[in-house]
Design an enzyme around this catalytic site. Structure first.
Site, PDB file in Angstrom:
ATOM      1  N   LYS A  78       0.856  -1.188   0.000  1.00 39.30           N
ATOM      2  CA  LYS A  78       0.000   0.000   0.000  1.00 39.30           C
ATOM      3  C   LYS A  78       0.891   1.236   0.000  1.00 39.30           C
ATOM      4  O   LYS A  78       1.973   1.226   0.615  1.00 39.30           O
ATOM      5  CB  LYS A  78      -0.902  -0.043   1.241  1.00 39.30           C
ATOM      6  CG  LYS A  78      -1.955   1.054   1.311  1.00 39.30           C
ATOM      7  CD  LYS A  78      -2.884   0.826   2.509  1.00 39.30           C
ATOM      8  CE  LYS A  78      -3.945   1.917   2.630  1.00 39.30           C
ATOM      9  NZ  LYS A  78      -4.908   1.642   3.722  1.00 39.30           N
ATOM     10  N   SER A 153      -9.821   1.758   2.566  1.00 35.20           N
ATOM     11  CA  SER A 153      -8.892   2.574   1.814  1.00 35.20           C
ATOM     12  C   SER A 153      -7.826   1.761   1.070  1.00 35.20           C
ATOM     13  O   SER A 153      -7.194   2.273   0.162  1.00 35.20           O
ATOM     14  CB  SER A 153      -8.208   3.573   2.742  1.00 35.20           C
ATOM     15  OG  SER A 153      -7.398   2.888   3.676  1.00 35.20           O
ATOM     16  N   SER A 177     -10.135  -0.807   6.659  1.00 38.22           N
ATOM     17  CA  SER A 177      -9.524  -0.615   5.342  1.00 38.22           C
ATOM     18  C   SER A 177      -8.818  -1.815   4.729  1.00 38.22           C
ATOM     19  O   SER A 177      -8.450  -1.769   3.560  1.00 38.22           O
ATOM     20  CB  SER A 177      -8.545   0.549   5.387  1.00 38.22           C
ATOM     21  OG  SER A 177      -9.264   1.736   5.289  1.00 38.22           O
TER      22      SER A 177
HETATM   23  N1  GLN Z   1     -13.417   3.691   5.900  1.00 39.06           N
HETATM   24  C1  GLN Z   1     -12.845   4.076   7.146  1.00 39.06           C
HETATM   25  C2  GLN Z   1     -12.520   5.541   7.130  1.00 39.06           C
HETATM   26  O1  GLN Z   1     -12.830   6.181   6.192  1.00 39.06           O
HETATM   27  C3  GLN Z   1     -11.672   3.233   7.470  1.00 39.06           C
HETATM   28  C4  GLN Z   1     -10.377   3.727   6.934  1.00 39.06           C
HETATM   29  C5  GLN Z   1      -9.217   2.872   7.329  1.00 39.06           C
HETATM   30  O2  GLN Z   1      -9.356   1.800   7.912  1.00 39.06           O
HETATM   31  N2  GLN Z   1      -8.027   3.361   7.027  1.00 39.06           N
HETATM   32  O3  GLN Z   1     -11.967   6.068   8.048  1.00 39.06           O
END
Ligand code: GLN
Length: 473
Positions: A78, A153, A177
């Site tokens: 990532k 994400s 994410s």
């Molecule tokens: N979708 C969640 C957010 O927008 C989780 C993001 C994550 O786990 N980095 O914060």
């Protein structure tokens, strides 16, 4: 010809050891596939220029007889994980041109096993989002349905595994994410215990929630990667020592189901039906199912969306236009800061910095931040109480299958609701895995959905045991 569509980390390892093919052949096969599909899917932001050199080096290690399970295995990172000498941006304009000066601990550990790093994957800017639509470099499409999101994400990391663009990938999980994109792309995603994997060299989002986890095709592969990256690290004081991972016991495991949370709004019928089938399957596999209650779990999203932005606002203060990446000139130093941050950060990141600053401000931190801290403890206590009776807790991973690109992009609140089942594990710090639990019909498309399994702190072994049985691995 190598058939990369059926390959897993475990089987590729066997082929490499048996000399059915070389790590170089494997890397070339992946590079060719990426060349074919990445233009449409936009899962990789960059393919490294030294992939074949890494593969040749892995071949030498294999020839010397000192290979590990991961030697020569093509892996994606990532874009928020540091790898020395390579660009890393968290999919943000503010880090354009930034080159990592050191290796993240997870990268260092994988380098020691001579994995082949293929490149860096697309993500929501600074990991804020659930669809990869917040990337400054364009959305990642879902390889199973190109009109839909890959999730986020870590959308790029899930998509590369689903499109056969890598045998495994690392993502980060602050509120779901790793698990949400894994579900949307029909693959396996593990969020380890908080502190189980070092965060050193991971760009911080919410430091009390962040954890790095693997995305793979199988549970066995997730376990292989997890075993390689876990462990105590002097660079991250929240990590805990090895040896705290309980081994499988032969007792009959009890699985708790908080049925009451399925009554919340916004959960698609296809997800409920699939979940009911999964519970039946777990029963058939010999697990005892118990209805459990987690009375305050409904507040998890509210707690998360107060604590996370608070931590975000503090963590992202370092991007000031002086220390890293982008610099925009103003009339004075303050104007440099303001202009750089206004131009460098996208709208979702700015929204969260504003919310975070607000909930921490002198007049409001008692009303918001401190209340959220208290509720976090209460939810943790409820999980601890439940784990006195059950060995694991299951829920669906997401309330719906993958949604259409653009569908939620201008409605942040509806996007936040996608995290309804995943954020509790981050709030409490426990490990959670998402495994594919079948395909459902949703809006006329056939799409994958996921089963989430959670276990007490450091009990990843329980997740692996149940998941493997469920998937017949
Ligand atoms: N979708 C969640 C957010 O927008 C989780 C993001 C994550 O786990 N980095 O914060």
């Amino acid at each position: 010809m190598i058939d990369i569509t059926t390959l897993t980390i475990a089987t590729a390892h066997t082929h490499l050891i048996n000399k059915d093919f070389f790590a170089r052949d494997l890397a070339e096969a992946y590079l060719a596939e990426i060349k074919k599909t990445n233009g449409d899917i936009n899962a990789y932001l960059e393919i490294y220029d030294d992939v074949l050199a890494q593969a040749d080096n892995a071949d030498k290690i294999i020839a010397s007889g000192t290979a590990t399970l991961l030697t020569g295995i093509p892996i994606a990172l990532k874009d928020n994980l540091l790898i020395t000498g390579k660009h890393v941006t968290s999919a943000s304009k503010i880090l354009e041109g930034y080159v990592a000066p050191y290796d993240a601990t997870v990268v260092d550990k994988l380098k020691k096993e001579h994995v082949v790093f293929l490149g860096r994957t697309n993500m929501d800017e600074f990991a804020m989002g659930g669809s990869t639509e917040n990337s400054a470099f364009g959305v990642t499409k879902n390889p199973l349905d190109m009109t839909r999101v890959a999730g986020g994400s870590s959308g790029g990391s899930a998509a590369v595994v689903a499109m056969n663009g890598a045998l495994g990938a690392l993502g980060s999980d602050t509120g779901g994410s790793v698990r949400e994109p894994a579900t949307f792309c029909g693959v396996v995603g593990l969020k380890p215990t908080y502190g189980g994997v070092s965060r050193h060299g991971l760009m911080a989002m919410g430091s009390s929630l962040d954890v790095i986890g693997p995305i793979t095709k199988t549970v066995t592969d997730a376990e292989i990667l997890f075993n390689a990256i876990k462990g105590q690290d002097m660079f991250d004081s929240t990590t805990y020592p090895d040896g705290q991972y309980p081994q499988n016991t032969n007792k009959k495991l009890v699985i708790g189901v908080p049925y009451h949370i399925l009554e919340q709004e916004g959960i698609d019928q296809s997800v409920r039906d699939n979940f009911t089938e999964s519970i039946k399957k777990l029963e058939q596999l010999g697990y005892e199912i118990q209805d459990i209650s987690l009375p305050n779990i409904g507040y998890s999203l509210a707690v998360y969306y107060i604590l996370m932005p608070a931590e975000v606002s503090s963590n992202l203060a370092r991007f000031d236009g002086i220390k890293y990446g982008l610099h925009v000139d103003g009339d004075n130093l303050l104007q440099d800061y303001l202009k750089t941050r206004a131009q460098g950060f996208g709208p979702e990141v700015r929204r969260r910095i504003l919310i975070g600053t607000y909930v921490l401000s002198a007049g409001y931190h008692d009303a918001y931040y401190n209340k959220a801290i208290l509720l976090r403890q209460k939810i943790s206590d409820e999980f601890a109480h439940a784990f006195q009776k059950v060995d694991a807790i299951v829920t669906p991973t997401t309330p719906t299958p993958s949604f259409k690109i653009g569908e939620k992009a201008h409605d942040p609140l509806s996007m936040y609701l996608a995290d309804i089942f995943t954020v509790p594990a981050n709030i409490v710090g426990i490990p959670a895995i998402s495994i594919p639990s079948g395909m459902v019909t949703y809006e006329g498309s056939t799409l994958p959905v996921g089963l989430q399994i959670m276990a007490p702190h450091a009990h990843e072994s329980v997740l692996f045991e149940i998941s493997k049985k469920f998937l017949g691995e």
